[in-house]
Write a protein that holds these residues in place. Sequence first.
Motif, short mmCIF file in Angstrom:
data_model
loop_
_atom_site.label_atom_id
_atom_site.label_comp_id
_atom_site.label_asym_id
_atom_site.label_seq_id
_atom_site.Cartn_x
_atom_site.Cartn_y
_atom_site.Cartn_z
N SER A 231 -32.35 -63.75 25.32
CA SER A 231 -32.25 -63.44 23.89
C SER A 231 -33.41 -62.56 23.44
O SER A 231 -33.23 -61.67 22.60
CB SER A 231 -32.22 -64.73 23.07
OG SER A 231 -33.41 -65.49 23.28
N PHE A 232 -34.61 -62.78 24.00
CA PHE A 232 -35.74 -61.95 23.64
C PHE A 232 -35.49 -60.50 24.04
O PHE A 232 -35.68 -59.58 23.24
CB PHE A 232 -37.02 -62.44 24.34
CG PHE A 232 -37.54 -63.75 23.80
CD1 PHE A 232 -37.05 -64.28 22.62
CD2 PHE A 232 -38.54 -64.43 24.46
CE1 PHE A 232 -37.52 -65.48 22.12
CE2 PHE A 232 -39.02 -65.62 23.97
CZ PHE A 232 -38.52 -66.15 22.80
N HIS A 233 -35.05 -60.30 25.27
CA HIS A 233 -34.86 -58.93 25.74
C HIS A 233 -33.64 -58.28 25.09
O HIS A 233 -33.65 -57.06 24.85
CB HIS A 233 -34.69 -58.91 27.26
CG HIS A 233 -34.75 -57.53 27.85
ND1 HIS A 233 -35.89 -56.75 27.82
CD2 HIS A 233 -33.80 -56.77 28.44
CE1 HIS A 233 -35.64 -55.59 28.39
NE2 HIS A 233 -34.38 -55.57 28.78
N GLN A 234 -32.64 -59.06 24.78
CA GLN A 234 -31.47 -58.51 24.09
C GLN A 234 -31.85 -57.97 22.72
O GLN A 234 -31.27 -56.99 22.25
CB GLN A 234 -30.39 -59.59 23.95
CG GLN A 234 -29.08 -59.07 23.39
CD GLN A 234 -28.43 -58.03 24.29
OE1 GLN A 234 -28.33 -58.21 25.49
NE2 GLN A 234 -28.01 -56.91 23.69
N SER A 235 -32.85 -58.59 22.09
CA SER A 235 -33.30 -58.09 20.78
C SER A 235 -33.90 -56.69 20.91
O SER A 235 -33.75 -55.85 20.02
CB SER A 235 -34.32 -59.05 20.17
OG SER A 235 -35.53 -59.06 20.91
N VAL A 236 -34.59 -56.42 22.03
CA VAL A 236 -35.12 -55.08 22.27
C VAL A 236 -33.98 -54.08 22.43
O VAL A 236 -34.00 -52.99 21.85
CB VAL A 236 -36.03 -55.08 23.53
CG1 VAL A 236 -36.48 -53.66 23.86
CG2 VAL A 236 -37.22 -56.00 23.33
N LEU A 237 -32.98 -54.46 23.22
CA LEU A 237 -31.83 -53.57 23.43
C LEU A 237 -31.09 -53.31 22.12
O LEU A 237 -30.63 -52.20 21.86
CB LEU A 237 -30.88 -54.17 24.46
CG LEU A 237 -31.45 -54.45 25.85
CD1 LEU A 237 -30.38 -55.04 26.75
CD2 LEU A 237 -32.03 -53.20 26.47
N ASN A 238 -30.99 -54.34 21.29
CA ASN A 238 -30.29 -54.18 20.01
C ASN A 238 -30.98 -53.17 19.11
O ASN A 238 -30.33 -52.36 18.44
CB ASN A 238 -30.18 -55.53 19.31
CG ASN A 238 -29.23 -56.48 20.02
OD1 ASN A 238 -28.42 -56.06 20.84
ND2 ASN A 238 -29.35 -57.76 19.71
N VAL A 239 -32.31 -53.23 19.06
CA VAL A 239 -33.06 -52.29 18.23
C VAL A 239 -32.87 -50.86 18.74
O VAL A 239 -32.60 -49.93 17.98
CB VAL A 239 -34.55 -52.66 18.19
CG1 VAL A 239 -35.37 -51.54 17.56
CG2 VAL A 239 -34.75 -53.96 17.43
N LEU A 240 -32.97 -50.67 20.04
CA LEU A 240 -32.87 -49.34 20.61
C LEU A 240 -31.46 -48.78 20.49
O LEU A 240 -31.26 -47.56 20.37
CB LEU A 240 -33.29 -49.36 22.08
CG LEU A 240 -34.74 -49.79 22.35
CD1 LEU A 240 -35.00 -49.83 23.85
CD2 LEU A 240 -35.72 -48.84 21.66
N ALA A 241 -30.46 -49.66 20.53
CA ALA A 241 -29.06 -49.20 20.52
C ALA A 241 -28.66 -48.57 19.20
O ALA A 241 -27.61 -47.90 19.13
CB ALA A 241 -28.13 -50.37 20.82
N PHE A 242 -29.45 -48.73 18.15
CA PHE A 242 -29.09 -48.14 16.87
C PHE A 242 -29.48 -46.67 16.75
O PHE A 242 -29.09 -46.01 15.80
CB PHE A 242 -29.72 -48.94 15.72
CG PHE A 242 -28.91 -50.14 15.35
CD1 PHE A 242 -27.75 -50.01 14.61
CD2 PHE A 242 -29.29 -51.40 15.76
CE1 PHE A 242 -26.98 -51.10 14.28
CE2 PHE A 242 -28.54 -52.50 15.43
CZ PHE A 242 -27.38 -52.35 14.69
N TYR A 243 -30.24 -46.15 17.72
CA TYR A 243 -30.57 -44.73 17.71
C TYR A 243 -29.45 -43.98 18.45
O TYR A 243 -29.60 -43.53 19.57
CB TYR A 243 -31.93 -44.49 18.35
CG TYR A 243 -33.06 -45.11 17.55
CD1 TYR A 243 -33.57 -44.47 16.43
CD2 TYR A 243 -33.58 -46.36 17.88
CE1 TYR A 243 -34.57 -45.04 15.66
CE2 TYR A 243 -34.59 -46.94 17.13
CZ TYR A 243 -35.09 -46.29 16.03
OH TYR A 243 -36.08 -46.86 15.28
N THR A 244 -28.34 -43.88 17.79
CA THR A 244 -27.09 -43.47 18.44
C THR A 244 -27.04 -41.98 18.80
O THR A 244 -26.12 -41.57 19.49
CB THR A 244 -25.90 -43.79 17.53
OG1 THR A 244 -26.14 -43.22 16.23
CG2 THR A 244 -25.73 -45.29 17.38
N ASN A 245 -27.99 -41.18 18.33
CA ASN A 245 -27.97 -39.77 18.65
C ASN A 245 -28.78 -39.42 19.89
O ASN A 245 -29.00 -38.24 20.18
CB ASN A 245 -28.49 -38.95 17.46
CG ASN A 245 -27.41 -38.61 16.48
OD1 ASN A 245 -26.67 -39.49 16.05
ND2 ASN A 245 -27.28 -37.35 16.12
#
Length: 562
Positions: A231-245
Motif C-alpha cells: 500500500s505504501f508503494h502503491q501510493s507512490v505509483l498513484n501520485v506519479l500516474a496522474f502526470y498523464t502527459n
Amino acid sequence: MSDGPKYIVINFRFAVYASDASPTLPHEIIELIADFLWDEPVQLARCCLICCAWYHAAKRYLSRSVTIRSTRALGDLGHILVSKVNRPYGRSLRSLYIYENAEEPYAHTFSMRVSGCLLSKVEELCIFRLDWVTTRPHTSFFTYLNSFGTVTSLTLYQCCFRHAEVLRTIVDALPGLTDFALVSITVHSAPQALDSIGENLLPSAKRKLQSLQLSGCVSRDYASGTAHIESFHQSVLNVLAFYTNVNTLILDTTQFLSFSHFLQFFCAFPELHRIYCRKVPEWEPPSDEAVLNGVGKDMKAFTDVFLGEVSSAFAAVFFKLFAKRCCELRTFDIVLVDVPGPEFQAAIDKVLRHSGAVLRDFRCRYDQEQSQLGITPSLVYNTALERLDVTFTVASSLRTSWIYKTLLSLFTQLRSPCLEHMSICFSLREPGVDAGVNLDTDMETTSLDITIFHAAICHEIFSSLLPGRVLLQFTHRHPRSPSLGTSPFDAKPTPCELCTSIQSFVVPLFIPWLSRGVIQIHLPDGSLIVDPPCLDSGTPEVRSDNSPEFDRAVVRPALDSI
C-alpha cells in the motif's frame, strides 16, 4: 580488501615563462595560490589563462557542476555566489548534486541558503539519501525551491518521505521541471484515497512532466519486516500516474509487485513514445492470454523501445500486448538474460512486421543454444534499416556449422539498402573456471558453401556499405560477468589455437567484404583482421552473382536445407 592498486591521476605541467631571466615560482606555490583563491572562481578562471601549469592548478576548483556533502560546503557555495564579482560563475553552473549528511542534516534548508536566482542556468538537480521521516523540510523550503526555475531534471536517490504527496509538492515547486527520476524511494505512511490526490492536481500540472524514471527494487528498498509495503508503494505509483502527459518512461520491473500493477501503471500514460524496461521481476508474467485482451488500445504508437536484461517470457508477453503500438517504431533494443523460445521469436517477428520500413535501429543480445539454428531476427520487412547490432552469447564450444548457418540466415533476410553500420558478435561464455574454450570444426566449408555465402553478402543491398562499417566480433567473457555486453574488460587471454581456427574458417567467407575494406573481424585475443588473404593462399575464387537465377538455383535451396 582492495582488488588491486588504486591510482590517483594528477594533471601537472611545468610553468612557462617569457624568458629565462624571468623570476620563477615553485609549482607548490602555484598550487597554494589556487588553494587560496578557492572562493573566487572568476580569479581562478583568469589563472587558467596564464599557462598550462596555472591551468591545471586552478581547473580542479572550476566545474560545470557542484557537489555539496555538508552544511559547511553549502555555506561555502552561498558565500561564493553572493559576491557580485562571482555572478558569472553562478551563471556557468549546470548541475547541482546534494548529498544529505545523516549526522548533521542540512538538505532540508538548501533552497533558502542558496537562492536559485544565483544559479540561473542550473538544469540538473540531484538529491541523495534525503530523510524527511526524521527531519522535516523547513516550512519555507518549497517557497524558495520555486526560485530554481531553470531546473528541468530532478533525481531523488534513496530518499525517505513521510507520504507520497510530498513528491507532488516537490514537482509543483519546480516550474520548469520536465524529467523526474526516482531511485529506491520509500514512504512511511498509508496513502490517501486515489481520487483525492487527483483532485489536487490542476490540468496544467498533469501536462508538466515529459520523462519519468522509476528504479530500484521494492522488496529490498524497504527495511526487512516493514508492514504494508504494497500500500505504501502503491501510493507512490498513484501520485506519479496522474502526470498523464509523460512521453518517456524508464522502469525497473522490480518496482512492481505483480504484472497487473506494472500493466496498470504503464497504461496510465497514453502519450508514451519512448519505453525503457529493465531487470527481471520477482513475479512471473501471466500465461493466460485472456488477461491480455484489450490492453493498451488507447495508447499512441511507440517510437523507441528498449528492454534491458529482461526474461524472454516477459519480453514475449510485453510484445503480445503492444505489438500493434510499434507501427512507428524507429529504435528497437532488447537484451535477454536467458535463451529465447518460439513464443519470443513469434512476438519479435510480429513487432518487426508492424514496424516495417519505419525501423531505423535494431539491436538484440541474448543467450543462444546451438542445438538448432540461431534465432535470427526476421528483418525482411524493415527496408529502411540503418543500424544493426546482434550479439549471440553461447557456451564454451562453438560449432562452425552453427556460425555459418546463423550468419547466412541473417544476411539473406536483410532487405535494406540503407544500412550504414552492422555489428555481429559471438560472445563465448565459459561454463566453469577450469573449462576451456574451443571451436568445434564440425563443418568443412566446400567451394559451393563459400560461393553461396559470397552470393549472399555480394547482394546489391550491401553495395553502399562504407569501409569499416561492418564489425564481426568473437569475444571471450568471464563466467562471473553479469553483463551481456562485449566490453574489453570482460576479456581474458585465449589460446592461439582458438583464434587460428576462427580465422581460418571465417576469413574465406568474407573475402568480398575484406577486399572492399567493409568489414573488421575481431578475434578473442584482441587481434584484428582487416585485409584479405594473399592470392596464393589457396582461397577459393570470389564469385558475386546477383542474378535471380543464381539465387533461386543455389542460394535458396541451401537456405531451405538449413
